[in-house]
Design a protein around this motif. Structure first.
Motif, PDB file in Angstrom:
ATOM      1  N   UNK A   1      -1.987 -10.364  -7.278  1.00 11.21           N
ATOM      2  CA  UNK A   1      -1.450  -9.081  -6.820  1.00 11.21           C
ATOM      3  C   UNK A   1      -2.392  -8.481  -5.785  1.00 11.21           C
ATOM      4  N   UNK A   2      -2.046  -8.547  -4.500  1.00 13.92           N
ATOM      5  CA  UNK A   2      -2.912  -7.994  -3.458  1.00 13.92           C
ATOM      6  C   UNK A   2      -3.244  -6.513  -3.683  1.00 13.92           C
ATOM      7  N   UNK A   3      -2.330  -5.766  -4.266  1.00 10.20           N
ATOM      8  CA  UNK A   3      -2.588  -4.351  -4.506  1.00 10.20           C
ATOM      9  C   UNK A   3      -3.679  -4.144  -5.552  1.00 10.20           C
ATOM     10  N   UNK A   4      -3.776  -5.043  -6.523  1.00  8.74           N
ATOM     11  CA  UNK A   4      -4.853  -4.986  -7.509  1.00  8.74           C
ATOM     12  C   UNK A   4      -6.198  -5.041  -6.789  1.00  8.74           C
ATOM     13  N   UNK A   5      -6.315  -5.941  -5.825  1.00  7.69           N
ATOM     14  CA  UNK A   5      -7.565  -6.086  -5.083  1.00  7.69           C
ATOM     15  C   UNK A   5      -7.808  -4.903  -4.152  1.00  7.69           C
ATOM     16  N   UNK A   6      -6.765  -4.350  -3.591  1.00  9.62           N
ATOM     17  CA  UNK A   6      -6.920  -3.175  -2.739  1.00  9.62           C
ATOM     18  C   UNK A   6      -7.475  -2.000  -3.536  1.00  9.62           C
ATOM     19  N   UNK A   7      -7.079  -1.893  -4.791  1.00  8.38           N
ATOM     20  CA  UNK A   7      -7.541  -0.797  -5.646  1.00  8.38           C
ATOM     21  C   UNK A   7      -8.948  -1.033  -6.191  1.00  8.38           C
TER      22      UNK A   7
END
Length: 71
Positions: A54-60
């Protein structure tokens, strides 16, 4: 992707996780709780999506991207 989830998928085998991630087994110990993003994407592909990336997990969770939110 959490390292604990990846290890669970590979039945605790750090050697198998390292092989799929394309790293040496000792590298797994330096990851902390979170699989590095590039390795997570590779593991996701190798498991046919069974382990989600999940790219958003890494963004957060990556302060280098300008956010320190842990939500």
């Amino acid at each position: 992707m959490l390292k604990a989830d990846a290890l669970k998928y590979f039945k605790g085998s750090k050697a198998e996780l390292a092989k799929v991630a394309g790293v040496s087994t000792p590298s797994i110990y330096s990851w902390g709780d979170v699989v590095p993003e590039a390795r997570a994407a590779r593991i996701h592909a190798a498991t046919g999506g069974a382990l989600p990336y999940d790219p958003e997990f890494y963004a957060k969770h990556d302060p280098r991207r300008g956010t320190t939110s842990k939500d």
